[in-house]
Design an enzyme around this catalytic site. Structure first.
Site, mmCIF file in Angstrom:
data_model
loop_
_atom_site.group_PDB
_atom_site.id
_atom_site.type_symbol
_atom_site.label_atom_id
_atom_site.label_comp_id
_atom_site.label_asym_id
_atom_site.label_seq_id
_atom_site.Cartn_x
_atom_site.Cartn_y
_atom_site.Cartn_z
ATOM 1 N N LYS A 137 26.874 42.144 30.825
ATOM 2 C CA LYS A 137 27.180 42.856 29.578
ATOM 3 C C LYS A 137 26.338 44.121 29.454
ATOM 4 O O LYS A 137 26.806 45.144 28.932
ATOM 5 C CB LYS A 137 26.941 41.936 28.385
ATOM 6 C CG LYS A 137 27.215 42.595 27.035
ATOM 7 C CD LYS A 137 27.104 41.617 25.884
ATOM 8 C CE LYS A 137 27.373 42.326 24.552
ATOM 9 N NZ LYS A 137 27.387 41.389 23.402
ATOM 10 N N HIS A 281 66.166 31.740 54.285
ATOM 11 C CA HIS A 281 66.208 32.436 52.998
ATOM 12 C C HIS A 281 66.201 31.468 51.817
ATOM 13 O O HIS A 281 67.016 31.571 50.901
ATOM 14 C CB HIS A 281 67.421 33.362 52.933
ATOM 15 C CG HIS A 281 67.492 34.347 54.062
ATOM 16 N ND1 HIS A 281 66.443 35.186 54.386
ATOM 17 C CD2 HIS A 281 68.477 34.614 54.958
ATOM 18 C CE1 HIS A 281 66.787 35.934 55.426
ATOM 19 N NE2 HIS A 281 68.001 35.598 55.791
#
Length: 526
Positions: A137, A281
């Protein structure tokens, strides 16, 4: 001592002595805890215990040592803020400019097969993430390093300038929050599994989910060559999954390989008997069972000897030399099986690029799973499509005057187990041991039926007395599909039913001497 401090507390002590020496050379005084303190002292590196600063002893088996205002004040205090500086001075808080911390090995602990819940709990780090977050921070002033791979750049910057760049600190801060989010999500998932038998008020259920995946490999590209792609896996992925498959041979998997192979594994998981599945596929081009795996593959190949070219084959029995000789004659992207006999493997491995992989079929994990699909700006979540009705004809309802024969019931069960995994709209034509025609992904059901029936017509032209059944993933909105099926010799149909025009399809079957059963469960797949 100086007025510049660095705090080191690591479970992974890789190269920590090098880092410590660089910190000291840049004018920092080292603070440390527990095992790290001991390791640095044994290496004759000057270091102070954290309690020298906190004036508070480490306690509760190390659970409480850095959770103290003099630590977090030293991390969070904004150096250019006069009020912060005064508060630090008034309370004897020293600024901590560098934090080198990595976390308790929670992930490694829960991966151990004999880990108890108590062991896991004790390896939940509290002080480490707190220090990391405080330091990150305040990245404008504090350098926070948690990944040993960042040590060389840290050492380089300290050696050259006695401090780090803002850009480096920003990179490190971002990485900290990524790590702590990942770490917490691991804990959340683990505890969810451990406490899943605890009844809770549904109205109080937390409306968020945490998903934790680790990078497994970078792929050459995505669905197309201009798309970048990576493969991520779950820490607790089932043994029966592509995430835990072992690649024995061949080039790296592609994005499409992974999707196709996963589809094939899902299909073959429906069949306990010797089974072969060929996928192209995302759809099966051939599925078959047999008394042996060689027979199953022969049937699978016969189902569509054209589409299997360049496809993926999955087999749920070890690959023998006899089977390998057949596979070797076909161009295949991947072969997956429980194992390969040595001579079979040596034969197939003569092809440089073919991927040969093993999966633990005998350890198939039947825990309920969730499926996730990303959409722009969101995520769709659903239960995996698991149902028992496909293998249990006693759960079916006969809708017609004619009742299916036992052989037809076997074929209906086989066909519907395949149809469940075919893209909607889906129609499968099969006999009791192999697919004969598959119509997938069509915009209307009769269109899918036409494709499947034409394939079946070609597949059965040299077969004597071939049984043909039709499986549909959803109901028939009208009777045209039934009538078309009869023209091609279909004797029995399995479908979920539920259309307002079910009676028309039933009437057509009765008129044409066909049987039809209702499963009551739809299997759309998009």
């Amino acid at each position: 001592m100086t007025d510049r401090y660095a705090l080191i507390s690591v479970s992974d002590k890789t190269d920590i002595e090098k880092v410590a020496e660089a910190l000291i050379q840049s004018g920092l005084t080292l603070l440390s805890t527990g095992g790290t303190l001991k390791a640095l002292e044994e290496a004759n590196i000057p270091v102070l215990a954290v309690e020298t600063v906190t004036e508070f002893p480490e306690m509760m088996d190390g659970r409480v040592k850095t959770l103290h205002p003099k630590i977090h004040g030293g991390l969070l205090g904004v150096r250019k803020n006069e009020e912060h500086k005064k508060a630090m001075s008034d309370h004897g808080i020293v600024p901590i400019d560098v934090v080198v911390v990595n976390l308790y090995p929670f992930k490694e602990t829960i991966q151990h097969p004999n880990t108890s819940l108590l062991d896991a709990i004790e390896n939940i780090d509290i002080g480490g993430p707190s220090m990391l977050r405080s330091a990150a921070k305040n990245y404008q002033s504090v350098t926070v390093v948690t990944d040993p791979r960042d040590y060389p750049l840290l050492i380089e910057q300290l050696t050259n300038n006695n401090e780090t760049t803002l850009q480096f600190r920003q990179y490190l801060a971002k990485k900290v929050f990524q790590l702590t989010a990942y770490y917490d999500s691991l804990i959340a998932e683990y505890l969810t599994q451990q406490f899943d038998n605890i009844e809770a008020e549904k109205s109080n259920d937390w409306p968020h989910i945490t998903l934790t995946y680790e990078h497994s490999q970078s792929l050459r590209y995505g669905e197309n060559s201009h798309q970048a792609a990576d493969f991520y896996t779950k820490l607790d992925a089932p043994e029966y999954s592509l995430a835990n498959a072992v690649q024995l041979h061949g080039k790296e998997l592609s994005y499409n390989n992974i999707k196709d192979a996963n589809a094939a594994l899902q299909i073959i998981g429906e069949f306990p008997e010797p089974c072969a599945v060929a996928v192209k596929h995302l759809n099966p081009c051939g599925v078959a069972i047999g008394s042996t795996i060689e027979q199953a593959f022969n049937h699978c190949f016969e189902a569509d000897p054209i589409s299997i070219f360049g496809g993926i084959v999955v087999l749920n029995r070890p690959v023998t030399l006899a089977l390998a000789e057949k596979l070797h004659d076909i161009f295949l992207e991947i072969v997956i099986a429980p194992s390969f006999e040595e001579d079979a493997f040596q034969l197939l491995a003569k092809k440089k690029n073919i991927r040969l992989m093993t999966v633990h079929f005998s350890e198939k994990d039947n825990r309920p799973e969730m499926e996730y699909a990303s959409v722009s700006g969101g995520l769709l979540v659903q239960n995996v499509d698991c149902s028992s009705e496909l293998t249990n004809p006693s759960e079916w309802e006969t809708m017609t005057e004619l009742v299916p024969t036992e052989k037809e019931k076997q074929a209906l069960s086989f066909g519907m187990r395949v149809c469940k995994h075919v893209k909607s709209n889906a129609i499968v034509i099969s006999n009791e041991y192999r697919t004969l025609g598959i119509g997938s992904g069509q915009m209307n059901r009769v269109g899918a039926a036409k494709i499947a029936l034409e394939q079946a017509k070609n597949a059965t032209k040299d077969m004597k007395d071939s049984l043909l059944i039709m499986a549909s993933d959803a109901f028939f909105p009208m009777d045209d599909t039934v009538k078309l099926a009869h023209e091609y010799g279909v004797s029995s149909i399995i479908q979920p039913a539920g259309s307002l025009k079910d009676k028309d399809s039933i009437a057509a079957c009765n008129e044409l001497g066909m049987s039809m059963v209702k499963t009551g469960i739809r299997h759309f797949k998009h």
